[in-house]
Design an enzyme around this catalytic site. Structure first.
Site, PDB file in Angstrom:
ATOM      1  N   ASP A 130       1.151 -26.275  -8.792  1.00 21.99           N
ATOM      2  CA  ASP A 130       1.569 -25.038  -9.468  1.00 21.99           C
ATOM      3  C   ASP A 130       2.845 -24.482  -8.874  1.00 21.99           C
ATOM      4  OD1 ASP A 130       1.396 -23.123 -11.435  1.00 21.99           O
ATOM      5  OD2 ASP A 130      -0.061 -21.877 -10.380  1.00 21.99           O
ATOM      6  N   LYS A 132       6.142 -22.871  -8.805  1.00 26.44           N
ATOM      7  CA  LYS A 132       6.943 -21.992  -9.665  1.00 26.44           C
ATOM      8  C   LYS A 132       7.420 -20.850  -8.781  1.00 26.44           C
ATOM      9  CE  LYS A 132       2.717 -19.693 -11.216  1.00 26.44           C
ATOM     10  NZ  LYS A 132       1.960 -19.153 -12.341  1.00 26.44           N
ATOM     11  N   ASN A 135       5.181 -18.383  -6.870  1.00 19.98           N
ATOM     12  CA  ASN A 135       4.339 -18.854  -5.776  1.00 19.98           C
ATOM     13  C   ASN A 135       5.113 -19.135  -4.502  1.00 19.98           C
ATOM     14  OD1 ASN A 135       1.910 -18.558  -7.056  1.00 19.98           O
ATOM     15  ND2 ASN A 135       1.866 -20.647  -7.872  1.00 19.98           N
ATOM     16  N   ASP A 148      -0.404 -19.255  -2.280  1.00 18.64           N
ATOM     17  CA  ASP A 148      -1.353 -19.518  -3.371  1.00 18.64           C
ATOM     18  C   ASP A 148      -1.727 -20.991  -3.547  1.00 18.64           C
ATOM     19  OD1 ASP A 148      -3.049 -19.265  -5.465  1.00 18.64           O
ATOM     20  OD2 ASP A 148      -1.613 -18.350  -6.829  1.00 18.64           O
ATOM     21  N   THR A 165       1.026 -24.244 -14.743  1.00 21.27           N
ATOM     22  CA  THR A 165       1.577 -23.233 -15.625  1.00 21.27           C
ATOM     23  C   THR A 165       2.417 -23.979 -16.657  1.00 21.27           C
ATOM     24  OG1 THR A 165       1.633 -21.743 -13.731  1.00 21.27           O
ATOM     25  CG2 THR A 165       2.975 -21.112 -15.640  1.00 21.27           C
TER      26      THR A 165
HETATM   27  P1  ADP Z   1      -3.840 -15.614  -7.061  1.00 22.21           P
HETATM   28  O1  ADP Z   1      -4.319 -16.877  -6.469  1.00 22.21           O
HETATM   29  O2  ADP Z   1      -4.956 -14.855  -7.647  1.00 22.21           O
HETATM   30  O3  ADP Z   1      -2.690 -15.802  -8.011  1.00 22.21           O
HETATM   31  P2  ADP Z   1      -2.018 -14.994  -4.915  1.00 22.21           P
HETATM   32  O4  ADP Z   1      -2.451 -15.683  -3.676  1.00 22.21           O
HETATM   33  O5  ADP Z   1      -0.934 -15.644  -5.692  1.00 22.21           O
HETATM   34  O6  ADP Z   1      -3.291 -14.731  -5.849  1.00 22.21           O
HETATM   35  O7  ADP Z   1      -1.619 -13.505  -4.540  1.00 22.21           O
HETATM   36  C1  ADP Z   1      -1.266 -12.580  -5.546  1.00 22.21           C
HETATM   37  C2  ADP Z   1       0.020 -11.820  -5.182  1.00 22.21           C
HETATM   38  O8  ADP Z   1      -0.156 -11.085  -3.955  1.00 22.21           O
HETATM   39  C3  ADP Z   1       1.218 -12.711  -4.921  1.00 22.21           C
HETATM   40  O9  ADP Z   1       1.901 -13.044  -6.101  1.00 22.21           O
HETATM   41  C4  ADP Z   1       2.063 -11.853  -3.969  1.00 22.21           C
HETATM   42  O10 ADP Z   1       2.822 -10.882  -4.689  1.00 22.21           O
HETATM   43  C5  ADP Z   1       1.028 -11.115  -3.159  1.00 22.21           C
HETATM   44  N1  ADP Z   1       0.753 -11.832  -1.903  1.00 22.21           N
HETATM   45  C6  ADP Z   1      -0.145 -12.824  -1.737  1.00 22.21           C
HETATM   46  N2  ADP Z   1      -0.166 -13.279  -0.469  1.00 22.21           N
HETATM   47  C7  ADP Z   1       0.749 -12.557   0.193  1.00 22.21           C
HETATM   48  C8  ADP Z   1       1.208 -12.544   1.564  1.00 22.21           C
HETATM   49  N3  ADP Z   1       0.709 -13.366   2.479  1.00 22.21           N
HETATM   50  N4  ADP Z   1       2.159 -11.657   1.911  1.00 22.21           N
HETATM   51  C9  ADP Z   1       2.667 -10.821   0.986  1.00 22.21           C
HETATM   52  N5  ADP Z   1       2.299 -10.770  -0.305  1.00 22.21           N
HETATM   53  C10 ADP Z   1       1.343 -11.631  -0.712  1.00 22.21           C
HETATM   54 MG    MG Z   2      -4.412 -18.735  -6.894  1.00 18.49          MG
HETATM   55 MG    MG Z   3      -0.739 -16.584  -7.602  1.00 23.65          MG
END
Ligand code: ADP
Ligand code: MG
Ligand code: MG
Length: 270
Positions: A130, A132, A135, A148, A165
């Site tokens: 994924d 993009k 991420n 992610d 995606t």
């Molecule tokens: P999901 O798997 O549900 O898509 P993510 O792991 O992508 O969740 O986290 C969602 C959002 O939270 C990210 O797009 C980012 O904006 C924020 N985020 C996630 N992890 C971090 C991190 N370690 N530090 C700062 N922001 C984060």
């Molecule tokens: Mg995820």
């Molecule tokens: Mg995500």
């Protein structure tokens, strides 16, 4: 040994599929973390639970400067929690929207970093699936970090699951013919095009998945007049967006790294 009670929530950083991600601090030590919460109510299906277990397993075994670190997981009766290294900065999606176009120099830097990450993952038979801009977070020093790992999986050989995606999915992923690590190189090609042109090459104006798949399968790459791709960057994008997955790396990660667009990259110093 840190527990949930040691943490306070400072603010919301973002939201994920199954809950919010918060900036969190250790009450006494004051270290900052990102706390990703997963609402148990939203994950009452076995497939989703398996993918979360895998996300945890994969992140726990990785240790790379350009990959987000998972420190610990917790659970209570309402939620699961991933305590993550906090990345102070914005994601590449916002960087692209802010800049419009990413310079050739910065595009090379991000692309080089992504190749380093893939080298680390693919050596371990992990496909990310994924890639993009959303991420990839860019930290305060300008280094990208892959976040992610919800779609990553360990694949020896081929897998068939249609995941990712739509705008970034390789043709063989869409066609369900079986794919491997080369699907990640395709997504990298899409992302580099996006750096240079400000939008994706296939189905940019479409939101319907099937309309996007059609454009991806057609695979016609054109460049908008306002973009300034160099001949070397175009050649590299063409290589990564080869319909034949075997042609994308040119046979090995070493061959991929030796493409002319990235010839000045300091692979040891990155
Ligand atoms: P999901 O798997 O549900 O898509 P993510 O792991 O992508 O969740 O986290 C969602 C959002 O939270 C990210 O797009 C980012 O904006 C924020 N985020 C996630 N992890 C971090 C991190 N370690 N530090 C700062 N922001 C984060
Ligand atoms: Mg995820
Ligand atoms: Mg995500």
């Amino acid at each position: 040994n840190i527990t949930l009670d040691d943490l306070i929530i400072i603010k919301k950083l973002g939201h994920g599929m199954f809950g919010n991600v918060f900036l969190s601090a250790h009450k006494t030590k004051k270290n900052l973390y990102a706390l990703k919460t997963i609402d148990r109510k939203k994950i009452d299906n076995e497939k989703v639970q398996d993918s979360l277990i895998l996300e945890r397993k994969i992140l726990m075994q990785l240790n790379h400067m350009l990959i987000l670190k998972l420190i610990k997981t917790f659970k209570d009766h309402k939620r699961l929690y991933f305590l993550l290294e906090y990345v102070r900065g914005q994601d590449l999606f916002d960087v692209i929207r802010e800049l419009g176009l990413v310079s050739d120099k910065d595009s090379k830097f991000y692309a080089g970093c992504m190749i380093m990450i893939f080298e680390h993952l693919h050596e371990r038979d992990i496909v990310y699936r994924d890639l993009k801009p959303e991420n990839v977070m860019v930290d305060e020093e300008g280094y990208p970090k892959l976040i992610d790992f919800g779609t990553a999986r360990i694949v020896e050989g081929r897998t068939y699951t249609m995941i990712g995606t739509p705008h970034y999915m390789a043709p063989e992923v869409i066609l369900g013919k079986g794919y491997g690590i080369s699907a990640d190189y395709w997504s990298l090609g899409i992302m580099i095009y996006e750096f240079i042109c400000g939008g994706v090459p296939f189905g940019e104006s479409e939101s319907d998945s099937y309309a996007i798949y059609e454009k991806v399968l057609e695979g016609k790459i054109t460049y908008p007049s306002y973009a300034n791709p160099t001949p070397d960057s175009k050649k590299f994008i063409d290589q990564l967006l080869s319909k034949n997955p075997a042609l994308r790396s040119g046979g090995s990660i070493e061959n991929l790294k030796s493409n002319t667009w990235l010839k000045d990259t300091d692979w040891e110093g990155l």
